[in-house]
Design a protein around this motif. Structure first.
Motif, PDB file in Angstrom:
ATOM      1  N   MET A   1      16.932  18.480 -37.892  1.00  0.00           N
ATOM      2  CA  MET A   1      16.844  17.847 -36.580  1.00  0.00           C
ATOM      3  C   MET A   1      16.523  16.362 -36.764  1.00  0.00           C
ATOM      4  O   MET A   1      15.618  15.994 -37.506  1.00  0.00           O
ATOM      5  CB  MET A   1      15.760  18.537 -35.772  1.00  0.00           C
ATOM      6  N   THR A   2      17.264  15.525 -36.089  1.00  0.00           N
ATOM      7  CA  THR A   2      17.062  14.080 -36.170  1.00  0.00           C
ATOM      8  C   THR A   2      15.899  13.679 -35.289  1.00  0.00           C
ATOM      9  O   THR A   2      15.816  14.067 -34.131  1.00  0.00           O
ATOM     10  CB  THR A   2      18.332  13.337 -35.709  1.00  0.00           C
ATOM     11  N   THR A   3      15.024  12.876 -35.845  1.00  0.00           N
ATOM     12  CA  THR A   3      13.901  12.385 -35.060  1.00  0.00           C
ATOM     13  C   THR A   3      14.190  10.956 -34.615  1.00  0.00           C
ATOM     14  O   THR A   3      15.071  10.280 -35.166  1.00  0.00           O
ATOM     15  CB  THR A   3      12.601  12.389 -35.892  1.00  0.00           C
ATOM     16  N   LYS A   4      13.412  10.521 -33.648  1.00  0.00           N
ATOM     17  CA  LYS A   4      13.541   9.134 -33.189  1.00  0.00           C
ATOM     18  C   LYS A   4      13.267   8.177 -34.347  1.00  0.00           C
ATOM     19  O   LYS A   4      13.948   7.171 -34.497  1.00  0.00           O
ATOM     20  CB  LYS A   4      12.579   8.892 -32.030  1.00  0.00           C
ATOM     21  N   ARG A   5      12.318   8.521 -35.214  1.00  0.00           N
ATOM     22  CA  ARG A   5      11.996   7.678 -36.369  1.00  0.00           C
ATOM     23  C   ARG A   5      13.192   7.573 -37.304  1.00  0.00           C
ATOM     24  O   ARG A   5      13.469   6.496 -37.830  1.00  0.00           O
ATOM     25  CB  ARG A   5      10.781   8.231 -37.105  1.00  0.00           C
ATOM     26  N   ASP A   6      13.922   8.694 -37.534  1.00  0.00           N
ATOM     27  CA  ASP A   6      15.118   8.650 -38.378  1.00  0.00           C
ATOM     28  C   ASP A   6      16.126   7.653 -37.822  1.00  0.00           C
ATOM     29  O   ASP A   6      16.716   6.869 -38.566  1.00  0.00           O
ATOM     30  CB  ASP A   6      15.786  10.032 -38.472  1.00  0.00           C
ATOM     31  N   GLN A   7      16.326   7.685 -36.512  1.00  0.00           N
ATOM     32  CA  GLN A   7      17.279   6.771 -35.877  1.00  0.00           C
ATOM     33  C   GLN A   7      16.805   5.328 -35.989  1.00  0.00           C
ATOM     34  O   GLN A   7      17.603   4.423 -36.254  1.00  0.00           O
ATOM     35  CB  GLN A   7      17.481   7.154 -34.412  1.00  0.00           C
ATOM     36  N   GLU A   8      15.516   5.107 -35.800  1.00  0.00           N
ATOM     37  CA  GLU A   8      14.968   3.759 -35.917  1.00  0.00           C
ATOM     38  C   GLU A   8      15.130   3.235 -37.342  1.00  0.00           C
ATOM     39  O   GLU A   8      15.470   2.066 -37.550  1.00  0.00           O
ATOM     40  CB  GLU A   8      13.493   3.742 -35.507  1.00  0.00           C
TER      41      GLU A   8
END
Length: 150
Positions: A1-8
């Motif tokens: 699952m992609t987290t907001k931190r991964d996207q940032e």
């Protein structure tokens, strides 16, 4: 699952890489100009400095399109800085090789290149510079492994 931190982190990595690309292009222009080369010419000549490569091989090595390499190689050949050789592995795909004039142009970059390398190493420290190169290499390999199919 992609987290907001991964996207940032992906966004920050991309933005930093874009900035680095601009900084390296500016440095490359500064280094190449006195020898009469453009950055694109230096990039292609640099890819074949140790051994001739096909246009496709240069494109893969440098991460640019085959068409861009072909246009640049044709200009380099026209200016006498590179030449095409027969390719024993492929009848139609010629190899791009440096001429003696191309080697002279490339060697003219050496002293300024060495000075800037020394300056960068002094600012970062040799170990930290090596760690940065290793991290960038690992990041590039990870991006190569991504599934970008539609």
């Amino acid at each position: 699952m992609t987290t907001k931190r991964d996207q940032e982190l992906l966004s920050a990595a991309a933005l930093t890489a874009f900035k680095l690309n601009g900084q390296f292009l500016e440095l490359a222009e500064h280094l190449a100009r006195p020898s009469g080369l453009t950055v694109a010419w230096w990039q292609v000549l640099g890819a074949v400095i140790n051994q001739p490569l096909s246009v496709s091989g240069v494109a893969r090595e440098m991460g640019i399109t085959r068409q861009a390499v072909q246009r640049t190689a044709d200009v380099l050949v026209g200016r006498g800085l590179a030449e095409y050789h027969d390719n024993p592995a492929h009848r139609r795909a010629k190899l791009v090789a440096l001429t003696p004039e191309g080697r002279v142009a490339m060697s003219a970059i050496g002293p300024d290149h060495a000075n800037h390398a020394r300056e960068l190493s002094a600012v970062l420290g040799a170990d930290q510079l090596a760690d940065a190169v290793a991290a960038l290499t690992k990041l590039s390999e990870a991006l190569d492994a991504l599934d970008l199919s539609d």
